[in-house]
Each structure stands twice: as C-alpha cells, then as structure tokens.
Design a protein around this motif. Sequence first.
Motif, PDB file in Angstrom:
ATOM      1  N   GLN A  68     -11.670  -5.888  10.455  1.00 32.44           N
ATOM      2  CA  GLN A  68     -11.576  -4.530   9.917  1.00 32.44           C
ATOM      3  C   GLN A  68     -10.411  -3.781  10.565  1.00 32.44           C
ATOM      4  O   GLN A  68      -9.662  -3.065   9.883  1.00 32.44           O
ATOM      5  N   ARG A  69     -10.217  -3.954  11.881  1.00 31.40           N
ATOM      6  CA  ARG A  69      -9.105  -3.284  12.553  1.00 31.40           C
ATOM      7  C   ARG A  69      -7.766  -3.777  12.015  1.00 31.40           C
ATOM      8  O   ARG A  69      -6.847  -2.986  11.782  1.00 31.40           O
ATOM      9  N   VAL A  70      -7.639  -5.081  11.792  1.00 34.23           N
ATOM     10  CA  VAL A  70      -6.389  -5.639  11.282  1.00 34.23           C
ATOM     11  C   VAL A  70      -6.096  -5.110   9.881  1.00 34.23           C
ATOM     12  O   VAL A  70      -4.964  -4.725   9.565  1.00 34.23           O
ATOM     13  N   LEU A  71      -7.123  -5.074   9.020  1.00 30.51           N
ATOM     14  CA  LEU A  71      -6.915  -4.573   7.654  1.00 30.51           C
ATOM     15  C   LEU A  71      -6.514  -3.104   7.653  1.00 30.51           C
ATOM     16  O   LEU A  71      -5.627  -2.679   6.897  1.00 30.51           O
ATOM     17  N   GLU A  72      -7.146  -2.294   8.502  1.00 25.86           N
ATOM     18  CA  GLU A  72      -6.776  -0.877   8.582  1.00 25.86           C
ATOM     19  C   GLU A  72      -5.337  -0.727   9.077  1.00 25.86           C
ATOM     20  O   GLU A  72      -4.589   0.115   8.585  1.00 25.86           O
ATOM     21  N   HIS A  73      -4.954  -1.556  10.028  1.00 27.36           N
ATOM     22  CA  HIS A  73      -3.593  -1.508  10.556  1.00 27.36           C
ATOM     23  C   HIS A  73      -2.580  -1.855   9.467  1.00 27.36           C
ATOM     24  O   HIS A  73      -1.543  -1.185   9.322  1.00 27.36           O
ATOM     25  N   ARG A  74      -2.886  -2.870   8.667  1.00 25.02           N
ATOM     26  CA  ARG A  74      -1.988  -3.252   7.570  1.00 25.02           C
ATOM     27  C   ARG A  74      -1.873  -2.140   6.532  1.00 25.02           C
ATOM     28  O   ARG A  74      -0.786  -1.849   6.036  1.00 25.02           O
ATOM     29  N   ARG A  75      -3.016  -1.533   6.167  1.00 30.07           N
ATOM     30  CA  ARG A  75      -2.985  -0.431   5.185  1.00 30.07           C
ATOM     31  C   ARG A  75      -2.139   0.722   5.697  1.00 30.07           C
ATOM     32  O   ARG A  75      -1.335   1.305   4.957  1.00 30.07           O
ATOM     33  N   ARG A  76      -2.333   1.055   6.976  1.00 28.66           N
ATOM     34  CA  ARG A  76      -1.582   2.159   7.570  1.00 28.66           C
ATOM     35  C   ARG A  76      -0.090   1.856   7.546  1.00 28.66           C
ATOM     36  O   ARG A  76       0.729   2.712   7.150  1.00 28.66           O
ATOM     37  N   ASN A  77       0.297   0.636   7.919  1.00 26.53           N
ATOM     38  CA  ASN A  77       1.716   0.256   7.894  1.00 26.53           C
ATOM     39  C   ASN A  77       2.276   0.278   6.486  1.00 26.53           C
ATOM     40  O   ASN A  77       3.418   0.696   6.262  1.00 26.53           O
ATOM     41  N   GLN A  78       1.485  -0.162   5.501  1.00 26.88           N
ATOM     42  CA  GLN A  78       1.940  -0.174   4.115  1.00 26.88           C
ATOM     43  C   GLN A  78       2.178   1.255   3.620  1.00 26.88           C
ATOM     44  O   GLN A  78       3.181   1.530   2.947  1.00 26.88           O
ATOM     45  N   LEU A  79       1.277   2.178   3.943  1.00 30.22           N
ATOM     46  CA  LEU A  79       1.461   3.576   3.539  1.00 30.22           C
ATOM     47  C   LEU A  79       2.710   4.170   4.185  1.00 30.22           C
ATOM     48  O   LEU A  79       3.479   4.893   3.532  1.00 30.22           O
ATOM     49  N   ILE A  80       2.930   3.850   5.448  1.00 31.10           N
ATOM     50  CA  ILE A  80       4.118   4.366   6.137  1.00 31.10           C
ATOM     51  C   ILE A  80       5.382   3.828   5.477  1.00 31.10           C
ATOM     52  O   ILE A  80       6.337   4.580   5.248  1.00 31.10           O
ATOM     53  N   ARG A  81       5.381   2.526   5.143  1.00 35.06           N
ATOM     54  CA  ARG A  81       6.547   1.935   4.468  1.00 35.06           C
ATOM     55  C   ARG A  81       6.806   2.593   3.123  1.00 35.06           C
ATOM     56  O   ARG A  81       7.942   2.888   2.762  1.00 35.06           O
ATOM     57  N   LYS A  84       8.347   6.024   3.583  1.00 36.34           N
ATOM     58  CA  LYS A  84       9.752   5.916   3.977  1.00 36.34           C
ATOM     59  C   LYS A  84      10.631   5.554   2.784  1.00 36.34           C
ATOM     60  O   LYS A  84      11.712   6.118   2.609  1.00 36.34           O
ATOM     61  N   GLU A  85      10.160   4.620   1.953  1.00 36.76           N
ATOM     62  CA  GLU A  85      10.934   4.229   0.770  1.00 36.76           C
ATOM     63  C   GLU A  85      11.097   5.395  -0.196  1.00 36.76           C
ATOM     64  O   GLU A  85      12.177   5.597  -0.768  1.00 36.76           O
ATOM     65  N   GLU A  86      10.031   6.171  -0.390  1.00 31.81           N
ATOM     66  CA  GLU A  86      10.123   7.330  -1.283  1.00 31.81           C
ATOM     67  C   GLU A  86      11.107   8.350  -0.744  1.00 31.81           C
ATOM     68  O   GLU A  86      11.908   8.923  -1.498  1.00 31.81           O
TER      69      GLU A  86
END
Length: 149
Positions: A68-81, A84-86
């Motif tokens: 669960q921690r890994v999945l939350e970390h990935r989601r958070r990184n994806q939102l940040i990316r 930044k792209e926007e």
Amino acid sequence: MYSEIQRERPDLESIMAHPDYIDGNPDLIKPKKLLNPVRASKSHQELHRELLMNHKRGLGVESKPELQRVLEHRRRNQLIRQRKEEEEAKKLKSPFEQELLKRQQRLDQLEREQEKQEENAPEFVKVKEKLRRTSTLSEAEKVALLRPK
C-alpha cells in the motif's frame, strides 16, 4: 529485595499456597513451567526479533503494509509529474496562443448555452427560428438570384 517485600507484607504468606515439596530435598523433581506454543513458534520469534531490531534503530511500527505504501508513493509521483508537465505546457504556449484558447473556450461555452436554451424553448419558437434562417438571405445571394443567366 525479596526479603524486603516479605517484611512489608506479612499477610501475603497466609494467602499464598505453599508448595508440597521442600526446596532442600535434591531427590525431588521440580515442575517446569509449560511452554507457550505461540512464543515457541519460529514465526513469532522472528517477528519479535524484527520488532526489537526496529525499536533499537528507532523505527516505529508501520501501520500500512508495504504494498500500500509503494502504491501511494507511485500515485503521488505520477500526480507530481502530471502537474509539472501541465505547467511546462502552459509555459511553452505563447501569449497569443493562450488568448486564442481562451476565446475558443468562451465561444464553445456560449454555443453550449445557446443549445441548452434552444432545447428548453417551446416548439413554436424553434420553428420560427428555422423560418428566419431560411428566409434571410445574404445580399450576395439575393443579387445572384436576381441576375439572369
């Protein structure tokens, strides 16, 4: 220390049951304490060892599983990316392009509002609008119709 406790509470001796055997007799077999099956299991010992190690390191007991921690970390990184792209996409657009986009969005919104109004309007209003559109011709069309070929 044990003798001090006995001196402070002499009434405990009368409450406590005395063993049937005498401590000084070496021939008697003293009973052994029964093993707790949970504590005797390997998994419990490994878990206890891990908890002690974490405690020594200063790590707390984690409330969430690792997956669960890994999945939350990935989601958070994806939102940040994505953000930044926007932001980069907005920065790359010139002010002229941004103004064109704003105007296009306003025109689209006005069209949607007109469609909603037309949908809510009674049928006779819709027919009247259609007649107006067909009856009004531009000046160029009128001239073209009046010219003989």
